[in-house]
Write an enzyme that holds these catalytic residues in place. Structure first.
Site, mmCIF file in Angstrom:
data_model
loop_
_atom_site.group_PDB
_atom_site.id
_atom_site.type_symbol
_atom_site.label_atom_id
_atom_site.label_comp_id
_atom_site.label_asym_id
_atom_site.label_seq_id
_atom_site.Cartn_x
_atom_site.Cartn_y
_atom_site.Cartn_z
ATOM 1 N N ASP A 247 -7.293 6.296 -8.127
ATOM 2 C CA ASP A 247 -6.253 5.937 -7.178
ATOM 3 C C ASP A 247 -5.043 5.392 -7.934
ATOM 4 O OD1 ASP A 247 -5.390 5.589 -4.529
ATOM 5 O OD2 ASP A 247 -6.060 3.507 -4.497
ATOM 6 N N GLY A 298 -0.361 15.809 -6.129
ATOM 7 C CA GLY A 298 0.851 15.577 -5.343
ATOM 8 C C GLY A 298 1.405 14.202 -5.674
ATOM 9 N N CYS A 305 5.982 6.868 1.361
ATOM 10 C CA CYS A 305 6.241 6.777 -0.066
ATOM 11 C C CYS A 305 7.739 6.814 -0.354
ATOM 12 C CB CYS A 305 5.536 7.979 -0.694
ATOM 13 S SG CYS A 305 6.036 8.290 -2.344
ATOM 14 N N GLY A 341 -0.635 14.127 0.338
ATOM 15 C CA GLY A 341 0.669 13.564 0.690
ATOM 16 C C GLY A 341 1.590 14.552 1.372
ATOM 17 N N GLY A 363 -3.006 10.784 5.254
ATOM 18 C CA GLY A 363 -2.843 9.398 5.649
ATOM 19 C C GLY A 363 -2.156 9.357 6.995
ATOM 20 N N ARG A 388 0.883 1.594 6.495
ATOM 21 C CA ARG A 388 1.692 1.156 5.358
ATOM 22 C C ARG A 388 1.266 1.835 4.069
ATOM 23 N NH1 ARG A 388 -0.492 -5.014 4.976
ATOM 24 N NH2 ARG A 388 -2.457 -4.650 3.897
ATOM 25 N N GLY A 389 2.238 2.031 3.195
ATOM 26 C CA GLY A 389 1.960 2.575 1.868
ATOM 27 C C GLY A 389 1.222 1.542 1.048
ATOM 28 N N ARG A 404 -8.370 -9.594 -8.965
ATOM 29 C CA ARG A 404 -7.733 -9.979 -10.217
ATOM 30 C C ARG A 404 -7.631 -8.829 -11.206
ATOM 31 N NH1 ARG A 404 -11.437 -12.094 -14.195
ATOM 32 N NH2 ARG A 404 -13.554 -11.648 -13.534
HETATM 33 P P1 XMP Z 1 0.807 10.906 4.040
HETATM 34 O O1 XMP Z 1 2.018 11.787 3.983
HETATM 35 O O2 XMP Z 1 -0.376 11.606 4.592
HETATM 36 O O3 XMP Z 1 0.469 10.559 2.512
HETATM 37 O O4 XMP Z 1 1.126 9.620 4.737
HETATM 38 C C1 XMP Z 1 -0.609 9.761 2.148
HETATM 39 C C2 XMP Z 1 -0.690 9.646 0.642
HETATM 40 O O5 XMP Z 1 0.443 8.926 0.129
HETATM 41 C C3 XMP Z 1 0.094 8.274 -1.086
HETATM 42 N N1 XMP Z 1 0.493 6.883 -0.976
HETATM 43 C C4 XMP Z 1 1.606 6.385 -1.516
HETATM 44 N N2 XMP Z 1 2.504 6.946 -2.337
HETATM 45 N N3 XMP Z 1 3.697 4.908 -2.382
HETATM 46 C C5 XMP Z 1 3.534 6.191 -2.801
HETATM 47 O O6 XMP Z 1 4.312 6.668 -3.606
HETATM 48 C C6 XMP Z 1 2.816 4.276 -1.570
HETATM 49 O O7 XMP Z 1 2.992 3.121 -1.212
HETATM 50 C C7 XMP Z 1 1.709 5.054 -1.133
HETATM 51 N N4 XMP Z 1 0.645 4.753 -0.362
HETATM 52 C C8 XMP Z 1 -0.094 5.897 -0.297
HETATM 53 C C9 XMP Z 1 -1.397 8.453 -1.268
HETATM 54 O O8 XMP Z 1 -1.592 9.465 -2.224
HETATM 55 C C10 XMP Z 1 -1.855 8.869 0.121
HETATM 56 O O9 XMP Z 1 -3.054 9.630 0.110
#
Ligand code: XMP
Length: 481
Positions: A247, A298, A305, A341, A363, A388-389, A404
């Site tokens: 991840d 991706g 993102c 993504g 996501g 949320r990302g 940690r």
């Molecule tokens: P979708 O488009 O389905 O994408 O919402 C989900 C994927 O986005 C990635 N991910 C992030 N990428 N900043 C990023 O650059 C983030 O904060 C973030 N959070 C998730 C991840 O690969 C996920 O499966």
């Protein structure tokens, strides 16, 4: 000197830059088989995986995804204990013979039994002596009306227990349970030691979800996110997990690759590596790492993102899949690609698969489901869920407080947070995605994902063309998300 290579620029196509061209077909959508490999060894009947994000995949989502034939990847924005507990919950959700049985001893109290039943959401507990020999069973019925919570389990338990041996078959277990009208069937060895438990609930679930993703013991398949630098977490999870998923936003990094090389030797679960987005990254992963079971592909396409915006760097998912698929082809490597993504619809998922992916990771599409963590919120009379990302300020704050091992590697947020429409049960969302995919395969003339790889042809589409192929020129009525 900077390299000015404007003449031979790559074209980083994204989902909405292209269309799949219709092909000569004899395939009806219902004939399409979406079965796929998500890793070298593991098959899914539905090529959809839920993202390891704390607003998408915890145990409830992972259970739902596996039952429906997909896969959930548990997020890691929590302590190792919390993540292990999620994994155990999924593994305990159903199986033919439960091995990780919760038990009582005869000298515990009815109050203890009730507490355990409540906390673990289970309705019956085998009772074993100090050496693990089965001496009774206690069910919710035995304790539901108990007036004295301090009474000993030994006083209320059923002592004459119907048991079976480990070689029992599913059909035989069903027959015995129906005959005796019992819902729990303890499995014992010839000396009477408890070896497992069969429950009617699990047997019914097997019939209800015939396409579920299961492990060799009939338990639901589940994956968990890890960092290549957190060997301790990976080892703790390894006992429960079928698949571990790296991840990291940019896996094509010397430190990540060398840490992963070490980790791969220490765990027995299959490991999906990522995220990567270029031919070179795939080439390095294939040649420098042994035992990679899948590739998560991706960079920066995710709906939450902002990496592309903040850094100017991206490998949009569709382009990234094409790059990685080309590298795998050139090296003769048969490693499944998970397109991750930016997938907003079944059409996007079809394009990702056509470009060479074996599955898509979602996501955005799943965050609005009932099974995603968190309750729906109502805004302006409509229902939404919070999404949320994992690189958003809020997610980062939680992670740093709890774990940690996850030091702030970067000073800047690369994700955002917001609301997505509430979509109801994940089963409904997957049904729509599956129907859309099957229709897409039908247009192309492909009966399977492998056939899609062979037959699919892409064409670039202009912004004007893109407008035309969506609904246009009418005042749209409200559309259910
Ligand atoms: P979708 O488009 O389905 O994408 O919402 C989900 C994927 O986005 C990635 N991910 C992030 N990428 N900043 C990023 O650059 C983030 O904060 C973030 N959070 C998730 C991840 O690969 C996920 O499966």
């Amino acid at each position: 000197m900077p390299s000015f290579k404007v003449r031979d620029l790559d074209i980083a196509v994204t989902f909405r830059d292209v269309v799949l061209l219709p092909g000569y077909t004899s395939v009806e959508p219902r004939e399409v088989d979406l079965a796929t490999k998500v890793t070298k060894r593991r098959e899914l009947s539905v090529p959809i995986v839920s993202s390891p994000m704390d607003t998408v995949t915890e145990a409830e989502m992972a259970i739902a995804m596996a039952r429906l034939g997909g896969l959930g990847v548990l997020h890691r924005n929590c302590t190792v204990d919390e993540q292990v507990e999620m994994a155990r919950t999924v593994k305990r959700a159903e199986s033919f013979i439960i091995r990780d049985v919760v038990t009582l001893t005869p000298d515990q109290t009815v109050g203890d039994a009730l507490k355990i039943m409540e906390a673990k959401s289970i309705s019956g507990l085998p009772v074993v002596d100090s050496e693990g020999r089965l001496v009774g069973i206690i069910t919710r019925r035995d304790v539901a009306f108990a007036e004295d919570l301090s009474a000993k389990v030994a006083e209320v338990m059923t002592k004459k227990v119907i048991t079976v041996g480990e070689d029992i078959t599913v059909e035989e277990a069903k027959r015995i349970m129906r005959k005796h009208k019992i819902e729990k069937l303890p499995v014992v060895d010839e000396k009477g030691f408890l070896k497992g438990l069969i429950t009617m609930k699990d047997l019914v679930s097997r019939e209800r979800f015939p396409n579920a993703s299961r492990d060799e013991q009939g338990r639901l398949l589940v994956a968990a996110a890890i960092s290549p630098f957190d060997l301790e977490r990976a080892k703790r999870l390894d006992r429960w997990m079928d698949i571990l998923v790296m991840d990291v936003a940019h896996f094509h990094n010397e430190n990540c690759i060398s840490a992963a090389a070490k980790l791969l030797k220490e765990v027995s679960a299959e490991v999906i590596v990522g995220n990567i987005g270029t031919y070179r990254a795939a080439e390095d992963v294939i040649t420098k790492l042994e035992g990679v079971a899948g590739l998560r592909v991706g960079i920066a396409s995710g709906s939450i993102c902002i990496t592309g915006e903040v850094t100017g760097v991206a490998a949009p998912t569709l382009f990234a899949v094409m790059e990685v698929a080309r590298a795998l082809h050139d090296y003769g490597a048969d490693i499944p690609i998970i397109a991750d993504g930016g997938i907003r619809s079944s059409g996007d998922a079809a394009k990702a698969l056509a470009a060479g992916a074996s599955a898509v990771m979602c996501g955005f599409l799943l965050a609005g489901c009932k099974e995603a963590p968190g309750a729906p919120v109502v805004v302006g009379g409509k229902m939404y869920k919070y999404y949320r990302g994992m690189g958003s300020p809020a997610a980062r704050a939680k992670r740093f407080a709890k774990d940690r091992y996850q030091q702030p590697a970067k000073e800047i947020a690369e994700g955002v947070e917001g609301l997505v429409p509430y979509r109801g049960e994940v089963a409904t969302v997957l049904r729509e995605l599956i129907a859309g995919l099957q229709a897409s395969f039908g247009y192309v003339g492909a009966r399977s994902i492998r056939e899609l790889w062979e037959k699919a042809r892409f064409a670039l589409i202009t912004p004007i063309g893109r407008q035309e192929i969506g609904g246009h020129d009418i005042i749209p009525m409200e559309r259910t998300p």
